[in-house]
Design a protein around this motif. Structure first.
Motif: not given
Length: 177
Positions: A82-92, A152-161
């Motif tokens: 669900v997270s936007p693409l970020r290099e640190e996320v990819v590495s992790e 995450m708080l913004e989309i918790f009760n509202k589906p996001a695609d």
């Protein structure tokens, strides 16, 4: 070049990308639960997709454990989150799921998926409720939230695609090169 796309999808976002990739490459496609190691011998390129859960790629152990049998093939793994693409996320994600030796044989891609609480199983719903509670507790204590926590708080009760077909272009280019 004979290609197979294998996926594990709990909420449908990974499956959607797998279908798009399969379509673009005229590749066979299978749910990960239907695949055996012997089936992979017929393919020159193996593409695996799984959703991210606490930085772990759903079902990717199948690829990691059979990598010795896939070393003469082009191996691609993509993860959706669900997270936007970020290099640190990819590495992790790469470092959590693959050894440095495995990373030499696997080309990894991250694709932004989505979130739909209603499609989660009971266990995953419980984990997500715990996450939401911990984020809300942070708010109560006036702690600074990360952009992922706010999202995450913004989309918790509202589906996001966030899936977009054009996001597979880099995978298609790599496989066809």
């Amino acid at each position: 070049m004979k290609t197979v796309v294998i996926y594990k999808s709990k909420t449908g976002f990974t499956k959607k990308y797998a279908e798009w990739i399969s379509e673009e490459l005229s590749a066979d496609i299978f749910d990960g639960s239907e695949v055996t190691t012997n089936m992979l011998t017929a393919y020159e390129t193996v593409i695996y997709g799984g959703g991210l859960y606490a930085v772990g790629i759903n079902g990717v152990k199948f690829i990691a454990q059979n990598l010795d049998k896939l070393k003469d093939k082009k191996v691609v793994v993509f993860a959706t989150g669900v997270s936007p693409l970020r290099e640190e996320v990819v590495s992790e994600v790469k470092n959590k799921n693959f050894t440095s030796e495995q990373q030499k044989f696997i080309r990894f891609f991250y694709l932004r998926g989505g979130f739909d609480y209603r499609k989660l199983n009971f266990f995953d719903k419980m984990l997500m409720r715990l996450l939401k509670t911990s984020i809300k507790w942070k708010v109560k204590r006036k702690k600074k939230l990360t952009s992922d926590e706010i999202g995450m708080l913004e989309i918790f009760n509202k589906p996001a695609d966030y899936t977009r077909k054009n996001k597979i272009e880099e995978i298609i280019a790599y496989v066809t090169s």
